[in-house]
Each structure stands twice: as structure tokens, then as C-alpha cells.
Scaffold this motif. Structure first.
Motif, PDB file in Angstrom:
ATOM      1  N   UNK A 250       5.333  11.212  -8.752  1.00 12.98           N
ATOM      2  CA  UNK A 250       4.900  10.485  -7.558  1.00 12.98           C
ATOM      3  C   UNK A 250       3.700   9.597  -7.863  1.00 12.98           C
ATOM      4  N   UNK A 251       3.685   8.401  -7.291  1.00 19.67           N
ATOM      5  CA  UNK A 251       2.611   7.436  -7.525  1.00 19.67           C
ATOM      6  C   UNK A 251       1.901   7.096  -6.224  1.00 19.67           C
ATOM      7  N   UNK A 252       0.576   6.998  -6.288  1.00 22.44           N
ATOM      8  CA  UNK A 252      -0.239   6.536  -5.162  1.00 22.44           C
ATOM      9  C   UNK A 252      -1.226   5.498  -5.662  1.00 22.44           C
ATOM     10  N   UNK A 253      -1.410   4.422  -4.892  1.00 19.88           N
ATOM     11  CA  UNK A 253      -2.418   3.430  -5.284  1.00 19.88           C
ATOM     12  C   UNK A 253      -3.734   3.699  -4.553  1.00 19.88           C
ATOM     13  N   UNK A 254      -4.729   2.885  -4.842  1.00 23.05           N
ATOM     14  CA  UNK A 254      -6.080   3.119  -4.326  1.00 23.05           C
ATOM     15  C   UNK A 254      -6.135   3.089  -2.808  1.00 23.05           C
ATOM     16  N   UNK A 255      -5.368   2.201  -2.193  1.00 20.33           N
ATOM     17  CA  UNK A 255      -5.373   2.105  -0.734  1.00 20.33           C
ATOM     18  C   UNK A 255      -4.916   3.417  -0.111  1.00 20.33           C
ATOM     19  N   UNK A 256      -3.853   3.996  -0.658  1.00 22.19           N
ATOM     20  CA  UNK A 256      -3.347   5.264  -0.138  1.00 22.19           C
ATOM     21  C   UNK A 256      -4.315   6.400  -0.454  1.00 22.19           C
ATOM     22  N   UNK A 351       7.844  -4.262  -9.705  1.00 22.02           N
ATOM     23  CA  UNK A 351       7.837  -4.175  -8.251  1.00 22.02           C
ATOM     24  C   UNK A 351       6.434  -3.926  -7.713  1.00 22.02           C
ATOM     25  N   UNK A 352       5.691  -3.076  -8.390  1.00 18.69           N
ATOM     26  CA  UNK A 352       4.339  -2.789  -7.914  1.00 18.69           C
ATOM     27  C   UNK A 352       3.462  -4.041  -7.998  1.00 18.69           C
ATOM     28  N   UNK A 353       3.565  -4.763  -9.091  1.00 18.68           N
ATOM     29  CA  UNK A 353       2.784  -6.006  -9.204  1.00 18.68           C
ATOM     30  C   UNK A 353       3.166  -6.985  -8.098  1.00 18.68           C
ATOM     31  N   UNK A 354       4.469  -7.120  -7.837  1.00 18.43           N
ATOM     32  CA  UNK A 354       4.922  -8.054  -6.806  1.00 18.43           C
ATOM     33  C   UNK A 354       4.466  -7.621  -5.410  1.00 18.43           C
ATOM     34  N   UNK A 355       4.536  -6.340  -5.125  1.00 19.86           N
ATOM     35  CA  UNK A 355       4.116  -5.867  -3.803  1.00 19.86           C
ATOM     36  C   UNK A 355       2.638  -6.148  -3.576  1.00 19.86           C
ATOM     37  N   UNK A 356       1.819  -5.943  -4.596  1.00 16.16           N
ATOM     38  CA  UNK A 356       0.390  -6.240  -4.461  1.00 16.16           C
ATOM     39  C   UNK A 356       0.158  -7.737  -4.230  1.00 16.16           C
ATOM     40  N   UNK A 357       0.938  -8.553  -4.929  1.00 16.88           N
ATOM     41  CA  UNK A 357       0.807 -10.000  -4.760  1.00 16.88           C
ATOM     42  C   UNK A 357       1.255 -10.420  -3.358  1.00 16.88           C
ATOM     43  N   UNK A 363      -1.737 -11.539   3.596  1.00 15.60           N
ATOM     44  CA  UNK A 363      -2.937 -10.979   4.232  1.00 15.60           C
ATOM     45  C   UNK A 363      -2.615  -9.701   5.015  1.00 15.60           C
ATOM     46  N   UNK A 364      -1.962  -8.766   4.329  1.00 18.25           N
ATOM     47  CA  UNK A 364      -1.566  -7.510   4.942  1.00 18.25           C
ATOM     48  C   UNK A 364      -2.163  -6.333   4.187  1.00 18.25           C
ATOM     49  N   UNK A 365      -2.440  -5.271   4.902  1.00 20.69           N
ATOM     50  CA  UNK A 365      -2.915  -4.043   4.260  1.00 20.69           C
ATOM     51  C   UNK A 365      -1.698  -3.207   3.904  1.00 20.69           C
ATOM     52  N   UNK A 366      -1.337  -3.232   2.632  1.00 25.04           N
ATOM     53  CA  UNK A 366      -0.168  -2.504   2.156  1.00 25.04           C
ATOM     54  C   UNK A 366      -0.602  -1.483   1.113  1.00 25.04           C
ATOM     55  N   UNK A 367      -0.340  -0.234   1.398  1.00 25.81           N
ATOM     56  CA  UNK A 367      -0.566   0.817   0.412  1.00 25.81           C
ATOM     57  C   UNK A 367       0.723   1.074  -0.341  1.00 25.81           C
ATOM     58  N   UNK A 368       0.616   1.432  -1.600  1.00 30.09           N
ATOM     59  CA  UNK A 368       1.814   1.688  -2.411  1.00 30.09           C
ATOM     60  C   UNK A 368       1.921   3.176  -2.710  1.00 30.09           C
ATOM     61  N   UNK A 369       3.009   3.728  -2.229  1.00 26.92           N
ATOM     62  CA  UNK A 369       3.372   5.118  -2.452  1.00 26.92           C
ATOM     63  C   UNK A 369       4.787   5.069  -3.021  1.00 26.92           C
TER      64      UNK A 369
END
Length: 457
Positions: A250-256, A351-357, A363-369
């Protein structure tokens, strides 16, 4: 409201106490965890297959839409009654009918809660692997209707891999059974695979026979901490590509991470750009060997810290962080959109790089889980659907995420389903000929189109 004579017929089947039609009570059945709502005209709480069959006979005769509902935890709008009509809520059909440990199966009604089944099986030294994030409240019937997944499904497979047989009430009220209690069974079409994930559009599931497996001898869980999200994602592809198959990755980014800490305060490292929660199970010797290799790979990709759960309590604490992510992220805004586009594991870093971009550009707050080990991405978008301009940006961002998933030979949904959330995107993944074939199947078993209309076809 349904016609008085029709309502009277339905009440005669279940009794007035299990027939709901007051506006304030109906409201509770008008939504799930997605953002769209629709009020039914009546909610009925059946307790037996015979009652469901009688209800469906009347609904078919009158052409009344019927939407099946479990606990309403889905996040795609699947149990939302898009064409009003009747909601059949299965909270009263909640019996674990049988647990047969020697033959490795159990029989349950659709309203059995996944977590309750897990607790019952554990007493016998067994478990049922599919474990959606909502497993403590979601029902087995809903899990089957959505073909639910979960973190453990990386190693063990999803719901359809454990459904041995089903009892189903068709739109006409006819009751059919297919499958058996045997793991090996190629007698006729594998109809359980057709109905599993059909979101209640083909029939109403009233009994389920599931395959169960023994609890593993040993389990090891670690949390790997990274200061670079690209390195976090690259580790995933490396582990899976090496031939090791963890129970969960499982992966979580800093926002999550920080959303979880703001709410739960369980000690996650706030400075981390990415975390990997990795679990392996099996025979003790093999588990130790696999975990050594996994730790080497995490450090090889720059993990700054690797924390191993030494006790069951520490393991539960790590999983609390992962399983609470959606709930705590939803506190950041009035609405939270959770998608689950899925790609081959080798494309997880892309996909993770694209989602962050995409998050930055819109201009959205998107967390990656993510259930990263099987490529199942869960971007969490904190938003307010009342802000029409922002909602347009959310929809545009979602479309780009789905388009990217398809470009990478992925799909629209790994486990959440289509429901109302993704119906407009379905042509991206399904061509006209396939859609027409699905419509033929639907017309065959539900010629009046009364089963959960507005979904799939």
C-alpha cells in the motif's frame, strides 16, 4: 409514492413494519459515499428469499424499478436508486448459515457484514481474504455485487475468486441457483462470475457460498519511509517485478499522511513524501526470507527508515493508518471523491507523477492512496460540489486520470465499480460491440429493465 393497491400488496408480504415510505426515513436510503442522491418511493426490508421473490413478481408485473442495497458503503453510486422505485435493503438477511472448515466453505445471507464473517471464521482458524476498506461495515452481498477488492487482494484475489455459488432472484421473481460447494466445478457456464460485479443489474442475490482459506502460519508487516515519491513508486514496481507477491503493498503520499496525522495522531512521519505499508504471510521461513529481500529493495530505492511491526498491536496501528485514510481525508472538505483507475504495476510511477501534475494544473487538493502492488490507484479529491467552478475542474481532472489509465492499458475501476460515478466514462474502456453484448445479456434476464436501471446499460 407507489400506487395504494401496489403498496398494500407489498406490505402484505413483509408487514407494515418492514415497508418504509416516510420521506425522512427514505432519505437515509437515497445515497452512498458518492456525491449523487436519489430518493426511492419505498424501502422494503426482506428476511427471506421467498419474500424477495414475491416482491420481484409484483415489481416485474408493474414495471417498478428495484435497487438492491447492503450497507450503502460503496463510493460509486451503485445502490443509489437513479429511477426511484423500490430499494430492497438486506440488513435483516444477516445470518451466517454455515461454516464448513473441513470442506473450506461458508454459506451466508447477503446482509452479513464482512468483518463479522472474518471474526466467525477466525474461531475456526480460517479467513475470507477479500477485505475492502469498509470491511467492518460493508456486507457480503454488496461486496459480491461490486466484486470488492481490498489490500489483501494483491496476493489472494478479489471477491469473484471466492464465490462458489449463488442463489439469485431474477427480475421476474424466479429463483435460480448456480455453482456448487466445490472449488473445482465446470458444470455449465460460470454464472457466478457474470453476476459478481454486476451491481444488481442482473438479479437480486439472496444467498452466497464462499471459499475460505486457513489463516497463515506467520505474518510480517513493515512501513518504509521515503523522502521522494518517485522512489516510493519505483520500489513497488521493483518488488512486484522480482517475483515476490506480498499480501499487501500500500502507498500513501504526503497529503494523505498528514491528513491521517491531523485526525488520528498515530505517529506517522509528517516529513515523508511517501510511505509503503508492506505485508507478507505464509510459512515462517519463507516469510522471513521474503521480508529480508523486500527490506533490501526498499533501502536500495532510498527508504530513509524501515519500521517493522513487532507485535499484533503495532501491526494493527499501521493498518489503522491505512484504513482510516479515506475517512480522515473526507474531513478536509464537504465532499471527497475517491477514484480507482487501475494500471499495470510497471506504470504505477508514471500514474503517480501524472496525478500530481494534474492536481497542480487544476488547482485541486488530491491525495494519492493506492493498492500499489496491483496498480489500483485511489486519488482522493477533497472538494465542494456546491462550488460549480471547482466541480468542473474535478470532472476535468478525473477524465484525464481515466484517459491516462486507458492509455497505459489500464481500466476505469479496479474494485469500486461503475455505478453513477463512471457511467459517462464507460465508452473509454468498452467498445460498441461489447456494450451491445452486455445489453443483450441484460435484456435476456431483465427484459423490462427494472433491476437497478441507470447503471452499466
Amino acid at each position: 409514492m407507489l400506487r395504494d393497491n401496489t403498496a398494500a400488496e407489498l406490505k402484505a408480504i413483509v408487514g407494515a413494519g418492514r415497508y418504509i415510505d416516510t420521506p425522512e426515513a427514505l432519505l437515509a436510503y437515497s445515497y452512498d459515499a458518492f456525491v449523487q442522491e436519489a430518493m426511492p418511493e419505498a424501502v422494503i426490508l426482506p428476511e427471506t428469499t421467498a419474500e424477495v421473490a414475491a416482491i420481484m413478481t409484483i415489481a416485474h408485473r408493474e414495471g417498478i424499478p428495484v435497487t438492491a442495497r447492503g450497507a450503502g458503503t460503496s463510493i460509486c453510486g451503485a445502490p443509489v436508486p437513479a429511477r426511484k422505485g423500490i430499494v430492497l435493503a438486506f440488513t435483516r438477511m444477516d445470518r451466517i448459515i454455515a461454516v464448513n472448515a473441513p470442506d473450506r466453505y461458508c454459506i451466508v445471507q447477503p446482509g452479513v457484514v464482512n468483518g463479522d464473517l472474518q471474526a466467525r471464521l477466525a474461531k475456526e482458524g480460517f479467513f475470507y481474504p477479500p477485505d475492502p476498506g469498509s470491511f467492518m461495515v460493508s456486507t457480503i452481498g454488496g461486496n459480491v455485487a461490486q466484486n470488492a477488492g481490498g489490500p489483501r487482494c494483491l496476493k489472494y484475489g478479489v471477491t469473484v475468486d471466492y464465490v462458489l455459488s449463488l442463489e439469485v432472484v431474477l427480475a421476474s421473481g424466479e429463483v435460480i441457483r448456480f455453482g456448487s460447494r466445490n472449488v473445482k466445478d465446470v458444470t455449465g457456464y460460470r454464472l457466478s462470475s457474470l453476476f459478481c460485479g454486476s451491481e444488481g443489474t442482473l438479479g437480486i442475490i439472496t444467498e452466497i457460498t464462499l471459499r475460505v482459506v486457513p489463516l497463515p502460519e506467520a505474518t510480517r508487516t513493515i512501513l518504509a519511509v521515503y523522502d521522494d515519491l518517485d522512489a516510493t513508486a519505483a520500489t513497488v514496481a521493483d518488488i512486484i517485478g522480482s517475483g515476490i507477491l506480498p499480501v499487501a503493498l500500500e502507498l500513501m503520499d504526503k497529503t494523505v499522511i498528514n491528513a491521517v496525522e491531523d485526525s488520528a495522531g498515530i505517529g506517522l512521519p509528517r516529513h515523508a513524501e511517501g510511505l509503503l505499508l508492506i505485508e507478507v504471510d505464509g510459512v515462517e521461513e519463507a516469510v522471513e526470507k521474503q521480508m529480508r529481500t523486500i527490506v533490501e529493495k526498499t533501502r536500495g530505492h532510498g527508504a530513509t527508515e524501515v519500521i517493522e511491526a513487532r507485535t499484533a498491536a503495532e501491526r494493527d496501528n499501521l493498518w489503522t493508518a491505512r484504513r482510516s485514510a479515506y475517512g480522515v481525508f473526507a474531513r478536509l472538505a464537504p465532499d471527497c471523491i475517491v477514484e480507482d483507475a487501475t494500471v499495470p504495476v510497471s506504470h504505477v510511477p508514471d500514474m503517480i507523477r501524472h496525478i500530481r501534475e494534474i492536481a497542480g494544473r487544476y488547482r485541486l487538493r488530491i491525495g494519492i492512496l493506492a493498492h500499489a502492488g496491483d496498480g489500483n490507484m485511489h486519488p482522493l479529491i477533497a472538494t465542494d460540489t456546491r462550488d460549480k467552478e471547482e466541480w468542473q475542474r474535478v470532472e476535468a481532472a478525473n477524465r484525464e486520470i481515466f484517459e491516462l489509465a486507458i492509455q497505459y492499458n489500464g481500466t476505469l475501476s479496479g474494485e469500486h465499480g461503475i455505478g453513477l460515478a463512471k457511467i459517462d466514462y464507460l465508452p473509454m474502456a468498452i467498445d460498441d460491440a461489447t456494450q451491445a453484448f452486455m445489453e443483450k445479456i441484460k435484456a435476456c434476464v431483465d427484459p423490462k429493465g427494472i433491476l437497478n436501471p441507470g447503471k452499466f446499460v
